[in-house]
Design a protein around this motif. Sequence first.
Motif, PDB file in Angstrom:
ATOM      1  N   ARG A   1       0.743  -1.206   0.040  1.00 35.84           N
ATOM      2  CA  ARG A   1       0.062   0.061   0.144  1.00 35.84           C
ATOM      3  C   ARG A   1       0.681   1.257  -0.081  1.00 35.84           C
ATOM      4  O   ARG A   1       1.879   1.414   0.668  1.00 35.84           O
ATOM      5  CB  ARG A   1      -0.879   0.141   0.998  1.00 35.84           C
TER       6      ARG A   1
ATOM      7  N   SER B   1       5.557   2.522   1.970  1.00 37.59           N
ATOM      8  CA  SER B   1       4.758   1.361   1.525  1.00 37.59           C
ATOM      9  C   SER B   1       4.496   0.645   2.922  1.00 37.59           C
ATOM     10  O   SER B   1       5.206   0.214   3.816  1.00 37.59           O
ATOM     11  CB  SER B   1       5.604   0.331   0.780  1.00 37.59           C
TER      12      SER B   1
ATOM     13  N   ALA C   1      -0.359  -4.893   2.869  1.00 39.70           N
ATOM     14  CA  ALA C   1      -1.723  -4.905   2.933  1.00 39.70           C
ATOM     15  C   ALA C   1      -2.252  -5.553   4.285  1.00 39.70           C
ATOM     16  O   ALA C   1      -1.687  -6.433   4.806  1.00 39.70           O
ATOM     17  CB  ALA C   1      -2.157  -5.909   1.702  1.00 39.70           C
TER      18      ALA C   1
ATOM     19  N   VAL D   1      -3.127   6.029   3.664  1.00 35.32           N
ATOM     20  CA  VAL D   1      -2.518   4.974   3.245  1.00 35.32           C
ATOM     21  C   VAL D   1      -3.640   4.571   2.153  1.00 35.32           C
ATOM     22  O   VAL D   1      -5.042   4.692   2.272  1.00 35.32           O
ATOM     23  CB  VAL D   1      -2.682   3.616   4.181  1.00 35.32           C
ATOM     24  N   THR D   2      -3.201   4.417   0.651  1.00 34.15           N
ATOM     25  CA  THR D   2      -3.931   4.322  -0.257  1.00 34.15           C
ATOM     26  C   THR D   2      -3.831   2.940  -1.149  1.00 34.15           C
ATOM     27  O   THR D   2      -2.622   2.466  -0.981  1.00 34.15           O
ATOM     28  CB  THR D   2      -4.013   5.358  -1.209  1.00 34.15           C
ATOM     29  N   ASN D   3      -4.503   2.332  -2.017  1.00 38.31           N
ATOM     30  CA  ASN D   3      -4.436   1.408  -2.724  1.00 38.31           C
ATOM     31  C   ASN D   3      -4.104   1.844  -4.119  1.00 38.31           C
ATOM     32  O   ASN D   3      -4.805   2.273  -5.087  1.00 38.31           O
ATOM     33  CB  ASN D   3      -5.756   0.591  -2.784  1.00 38.31           C
TER      34      ASN D   3
END
Lengths: 350, 350
Positions: free
Chosen positions: A42, A147, A150, B36-38
């Motif tokens: 992510r 990063s 997930a 936090v992003t996808n």
Amino acid sequence: MPQLSELGEADVLDRLLAHRRAGAVEIVGPGDDAAVTNLTGRLVSTADMLVENEDFTRTWLDWHALGVKAAAQNLADVCAMGALPHGLLVSLAVPDTTEVADLEALFQGIVAEADRAGQALRTAVPVIGGDLSSSGLIVVAITALGSAEAGHAITRAGARPGDGIWLAGTLGRAAAGLDLLFAGARPGELPGELTALIETQLAPQPDYAAIAALIAAGRAGGPVASAMIDASDGLSTDLGRIAKASGVHADLDRAALDPLLAPLLPAAEYVIAAQAANGEAESAQSWSDAEALALHWVLDGGEDHGFVASAADPGPDPVGWRRIGEMQAGSGVSLDGAPVPTSGFSHFGK
Amino acid sequence: MPQLSELGEADVLDRLLAHRRAGAVEIVGPGDDAAVTNLTGRLVSTADMLVENEDFTRTWLDWHALGVKAAAQNLADVCAMGALPHGLLVSLAVPDTTEVADLEALFQGIVAEADRAGQALRTAVPVIGGDLSSSGLIVVAITALGSAEAGHAITRAGARPGDGIWLAGTLGRAAAGLDLLFAGARPGELPGELTALIETQLAPQPDYAAIAALIAAGRAGGPVASAMIDASDGLSTDLGRIAKASGVHADLDRAALDPLLAPLLPAAEYVIAAQAANGEAESAQSWSDAEALALHWVLDGGEDHGFVASAADPGPDPVGWRRIGEMQAGSGVSLDGAPVPTSGFSHFGK
């Protein structure tokens, strides 16, 4: 020693980028419209800036330290999500009378701190882009990218009653350093232990190794933080944010804070004496007691960028973390059961 | 109309974030240490700032337009990589005497432009984080994040001799608008066509739809750009950057620029007349000929954020792109074969 106005923007950029350390994630680095990097997991992103006369003054400006501080406050925010830093975008605005060497020192401070984080976290943290502008005031605006695996980002919202409260790094040192600066002290004119506090204010050093240990422990099935925050606005405020987001009450253990207070007592005595000598006891917040002032710094001072986390027992001990309290049912923050008002830093009036 | 100093930082942030549009990519949005992003594909990132007295002045400050411009210049940089915008980080520094409503208008301008890009590109472009600070000068520092399919980022380095040179959007309008502002003209006091030029300077509108068409054409196996740039510093400078990075010569077709020049001629006449009336013909760059001034704006003026690309024939026509020249063997930039010096904008002296 040329000033920026004697070179062109392109030449200045070349000089700065010569101090850059490239990273393996870079597919397209600086010099195009945008950077392109290979991010796994992510995306974690945060932006924070330092502004002249608001966050620092010319009187005690140290260009290299300013770079360290600007990088540290952004890297700490990425780390406080339990994430690994990926790269920095650096936007610098400075007067065109600035010495090129000073701007280089600023950039080198940013690179040095990114390297320090990268070494602790066993990753490269390159400066992958940014902007350079002329300005009447010095502004350092950094974006830190990171990063997270997930499902593994650690927010402020996961603390549960019964969790321990844990600290990595320090609290109160930067606030003590700031009060020393306001009292007229300058690094080098003081005993080493006081100078070191000013250095924490000017160039904080977050404990990235403790984050590395936490991430490694989590991967090995060990203790994982249920919530975490970069205590940049002060313990009372930032622990209050965890408490609010998680719907819990945070009770601090006064005895556990003693090792944080002790190194601050000489500074507290210095500041109290300086305020008395300057007749500022009335106008400034009035402290007669060094221990009370040191406790105020620990509870309400930000900018050390200590990491505060909650974790179910046995918690992240002993990898750089110390237990300083316990989450309970309820709301707010207390110290040995007595309510602690949140009084951390806020921009603008209130 | 309260000023920022009458509210606290938290209240001001709440007011701004009320104008925010959330996006489906967000796992953790604003309000934690970091977003936090996808993100899918490669990470594209760029940062650019606007500084008071350097990029705009209080005299012609339009808060909403400033937000549009700050967002547009960053979104254009992401798009110029052939990438889709993913989100913005917005750092705002303003005096604490600023009206809250003005700061809201600035933020709304940013959100509006991100929405415009998102609609053209069929994606959401949320503001996912940022910072708010007090400052003696207005500074808007934005980071735009984007995503590119692996291997599909378009750099400045891929142009080949024989490729067509293509333009999406406009050139010279923002430069004309700036000269109108310097000549004392203000929006609304002028005929609509001149006011529109000032509006391009204050709030440029990159042609995101042309980028969408280019990406769609590429996915369908159609023409793909071999190189691309956001012509933010002027065609001569930015095409020169493609030529240098690609190792080619760029020859512009003067006749193909006519449709860009024609709408600028009334402004050129206005500016020449104003300079003559103010006796500035000596001090300013001296233009006797409206067509020559208009050509200067088209060749050397940035800030429209037109996209300039190279592509093998048949090129990206007709989806918002016009052919304005051809890449050849060699180096540098020419107009119908005559060398064009690069003279775009540079911060600092030279």
